[in-house]
Design a protein around this motif. Structure first.
Motif, PDB file in Angstrom:
ATOM      1  N   GLU A  17     -29.214  31.329 -12.266  1.00  0.00           N
ATOM      2  CA  GLU A  17     -29.288  31.989 -10.964  1.00  0.00           C
ATOM      3  C   GLU A  17     -29.252  33.503 -11.112  1.00  0.00           C
ATOM      4  O   GLU A  17     -29.962  34.220 -10.411  1.00  0.00           O
ATOM      5  CB  GLU A  17     -28.133  31.522 -10.076  1.00  0.00           C
ATOM      6  CG  GLU A  17     -28.250  30.075  -9.644  1.00  0.00           C
ATOM      7  CD  GLU A  17     -26.958  29.538  -9.032  1.00  0.00           C
ATOM      8  OE1 GLU A  17     -25.994  30.317  -8.860  1.00  0.00           O
ATOM      9  OE2 GLU A  17     -26.922  28.342  -8.729  1.00  0.00           O
ATOM     10  N   GLU A  18     -28.427  34.000 -12.027  1.00  0.00           N
ATOM     11  CA  GLU A  18     -28.355  35.444 -12.257  1.00  0.00           C
ATOM     12  C   GLU A  18     -29.678  35.968 -12.808  1.00  0.00           C
ATOM     13  O   GLU A  18     -30.148  37.026 -12.398  1.00  0.00           O
ATOM     14  CB  GLU A  18     -27.215  35.779 -13.213  1.00  0.00           C
ATOM     15  CG  GLU A  18     -25.847  35.585 -12.621  1.00  0.00           C
ATOM     16  CD  GLU A  18     -24.722  35.750 -13.634  1.00  0.00           C
ATOM     17  OE1 GLU A  18     -25.015  35.916 -14.842  1.00  0.00           O
ATOM     18  OE2 GLU A  18     -23.564  35.701 -13.225  1.00  0.00           O
ATOM     19  N   LEU A  19     -30.271  35.233 -13.729  1.00  0.00           N
ATOM     20  CA  LEU A  19     -31.561  35.630 -14.291  1.00  0.00           C
ATOM     21  C   LEU A  19     -32.633  35.630 -13.206  1.00  0.00           C
ATOM     22  O   LEU A  19     -33.446  36.560 -13.127  1.00  0.00           O
ATOM     23  CB  LEU A  19     -31.951  34.712 -15.445  1.00  0.00           C
ATOM     24  CG  LEU A  19     -33.266  35.029 -16.140  1.00  0.00           C
ATOM     25  CD1 LEU A  19     -33.230  36.440 -16.727  1.00  0.00           C
ATOM     26  CD2 LEU A  19     -33.554  34.014 -17.235  1.00  0.00           C
ATOM     27  N   ALA A  20     -32.631  34.611 -12.357  1.00  0.00           N
ATOM     28  CA  ALA A  20     -33.600  34.551 -11.265  1.00  0.00           C
ATOM     29  C   ALA A  20     -33.413  35.719 -10.304  1.00  0.00           C
ATOM     30  O   ALA A  20     -34.385  36.310  -9.829  1.00  0.00           O
ATOM     31  CB  ALA A  20     -33.465  33.218 -10.515  1.00  0.00           C
ATOM     32  N   ALA A  21     -32.161  36.087 -10.037  1.00  0.00           N
ATOM     33  CA  ALA A  21     -31.887  37.229  -9.151  1.00  0.00           C
ATOM     34  C   ALA A  21     -32.372  38.527  -9.769  1.00  0.00           C
ATOM     35  O   ALA A  21     -32.921  39.391  -9.065  1.00  0.00           O
ATOM     36  CB  ALA A  21     -30.394  37.305  -8.844  1.00  0.00           C
ATOM     37  N   ILE A  22     -32.206  38.689 -11.066  1.00  0.00           N
ATOM     38  CA  ILE A  22     -32.677  39.900 -11.745  1.00  0.00           C
ATOM     39  C   ILE A  22     -34.198  39.983 -11.671  1.00  0.00           C
ATOM     40  O   ILE A  22     -34.757  41.047 -11.380  1.00  0.00           O
ATOM     41  CB  ILE A  22     -32.183  39.927 -13.206  1.00  0.00           C
ATOM     42  CG1 ILE A  22     -30.672  40.158 -13.247  1.00  0.00           C
ATOM     43  CG2 ILE A  22     -32.920  40.990 -14.012  1.00  0.00           C
ATOM     44  CD1 ILE A  22     -30.050  39.938 -14.609  1.00  0.00           C
ATOM     45  N   ILE A  23     -34.867  38.877 -11.910  1.00  0.00           N
ATOM     46  CA  ILE A  23     -36.331  38.855 -11.841  1.00  0.00           C
ATOM     47  C   ILE A  23     -36.792  39.131 -10.414  1.00  0.00           C
ATOM     48  O   ILE A  23     -37.714  39.922 -10.184  1.00  0.00           O
ATOM     49  CB  ILE A  23     -36.883  37.519 -12.372  1.00  0.00           C
ATOM     50  CG1 ILE A  23     -36.633  37.431 -13.881  1.00  0.00           C
ATOM     51  CG2 ILE A  23     -38.366  37.367 -12.043  1.00  0.00           C
ATOM     52  CD1 ILE A  23     -36.903  36.078 -14.480  1.00  0.00           C
ATOM     53  N   ARG A  24     -36.129  38.505  -9.441  1.00  0.00           N
ATOM     54  CA  ARG A  24     -36.474  38.712  -8.032  1.00  0.00           C
ATOM     55  C   ARG A  24     -36.300  40.192  -7.659  1.00  0.00           C
ATOM     56  O   ARG A  24     -37.164  40.787  -7.024  1.00  0.00           O
ATOM     57  CB  ARG A  24     -35.609  37.814  -7.152  1.00  0.00           C
ATOM     58  CG  ARG A  24     -35.972  37.809  -5.709  1.00  0.00           C
ATOM     59  CD  ARG A  24     -35.236  36.738  -4.882  1.00  0.00           C
ATOM     60  NE  ARG A  24     -33.824  36.642  -5.166  1.00  0.00           N
ATOM     61  CZ  ARG A  24     -33.231  35.618  -5.799  1.00  0.00           C
ATOM     62  NH1 ARG A  24     -33.959  34.593  -6.226  1.00  0.00           N
ATOM     63  NH2 ARG A  24     -31.935  35.605  -6.018  1.00  0.00           N
ATOM     64  N   ASP A  25     -35.194  40.788  -8.089  1.00  0.00           N
ATOM     65  CA  ASP A  25     -34.962  42.205  -7.805  1.00  0.00           C
ATOM     66  C   ASP A  25     -36.006  43.088  -8.480  1.00  0.00           C
ATOM     67  O   ASP A  25     -36.432  44.102  -7.923  1.00  0.00           O
ATOM     68  CB  ASP A  25     -33.563  42.626  -8.262  1.00  0.00           C
ATOM     69  CG  ASP A  25     -32.458  42.011  -7.410  1.00  0.00           C
ATOM     70  OD1 ASP A  25     -32.774  41.478  -6.324  1.00  0.00           O
ATOM     71  OD2 ASP A  25     -31.292  42.064  -7.838  1.00  0.00           O
ATOM     72  N   GLY A  26     -36.439  42.711  -9.681  1.00  0.00           N
ATOM     73  CA  GLY A  26     -37.491  43.461 -10.368  1.00  0.00           C
ATOM     74  C   GLY A  26     -38.807  43.400  -9.625  1.00  0.00           C
ATOM     75  O   GLY A  26     -39.523  44.404  -9.530  1.00  0.00           O
ATOM     76  N   VAL A  27     -39.128  42.242  -9.081  1.00  0.00           N
ATOM     77  CA  VAL A  27     -40.357  42.091  -8.302  1.00  0.00           C
ATOM     78  C   VAL A  27     -40.281  42.927  -7.023  1.00  0.00           C
ATOM     79  O   VAL A  27     -41.244  43.597  -6.648  1.00  0.00           O
ATOM     80  CB  VAL A  27     -40.631  40.602  -7.984  1.00  0.00           C
ATOM     81  CG1 VAL A  27     -41.748  40.443  -6.973  1.00  0.00           C
ATOM     82  CG2 VAL A  27     -40.955  39.843  -9.269  1.00  0.00           C
ATOM     83  N   VAL A  28     -39.117  42.914  -6.379  1.00  0.00           N
ATOM     84  CA  VAL A  28     -38.929  43.730  -5.176  1.00  0.00           C
ATOM     85  C   VAL A  28     -39.097  45.209  -5.517  1.00  0.00           C
ATOM     86  O   VAL A  28     -39.771  45.958  -4.815  1.00  0.00           O
ATOM     87  CB  VAL A  28     -37.549  43.460  -4.532  1.00  0.00           C
ATOM     88  CG1 VAL A  28     -37.224  44.491  -3.459  1.00  0.00           C
ATOM     89  CG2 VAL A  28     -37.495  42.050  -3.956  1.00  0.00           C
TER      90      VAL A  28
END
Length: 166
Positions: A17-28
């Motif tokens: 979940e933390e990795l997914a959040a980091i990737i999501r934040d990078g896309v944003v």
């Protein structure tokens, strides 16, 4: 096996979940940087049309990286500029935006753009004088305000969306 070496299923889920959040934040951040840089480019093109901003200043970026030896200098330099606008500056903005003045994230993007302008105005200066210097200073400042506002607007918009949309 010692207890400290065991990994529970919940810990793996948390890490994922933390990795997914980091990737999501990078896309944003990349999306915000793309929007901000696109808006900024429009203002810089106006500055170019008014004789205050010289697009050849992007060529210096290509020359620094030697990309001008394999591609036309101005487009290659702009590509580097776009990359910075989509990666470096959104990351910095995400790190410091809570300390900037303004009630909303989009409002805090404007002082962030002002800070970025102080370096840009020196680095991209190509010898303008007289009225061209004033056009250069004003259009590049407005371009950075627009960049910061666009970056902050995307951060604000996408941070308030359900997770399934980002």
């Amino acid at each position: 096996m010692a207890d400290t070496e065991k990994t529970s299923v919940s810990e793996v889920g948390t890490t994922t979940e933390e990795l997914a959040a980091i990737i999501r934040d990078g896309v944003v951040g990349a999306a915000g940087g793309l929007v901000g840089t696109a808006l900024m480019t429009v203002v810089l093109l106006v500055g170019n049309a008014l004789g205050g901003f010289d697009l050849s200043s992007f060529a210096a970026l290509a020359e620094l990286t030697r990309l001008n030896t394999i591609a036309p200098a101005i487009p290659a330099g702009y590509f580097i500029f776009l990359g910075g606008g989509m990666t470096t500056w959104p990351l910095l903005f995400a790190s410091v935006e809570q300390y900037l003045p303004g009630k909303t994230i989009r409002q805090r993007g404007v002082p962030f753009g002002t800070v970025l302008w102080t370096g840009f105005v020196i680095a991209f200066y190509t010898g303008q004088t007289g009225a061209a210097l004033y056009v250069y200073l004003i259009t590049t400042l407005v371009a950075h305000w627009v960049y910061g506002f666009g970056l902050g607007s995307v951060f604000d918009y996408l941070s308030n969306r359900p997770d399934t949309l980002v």
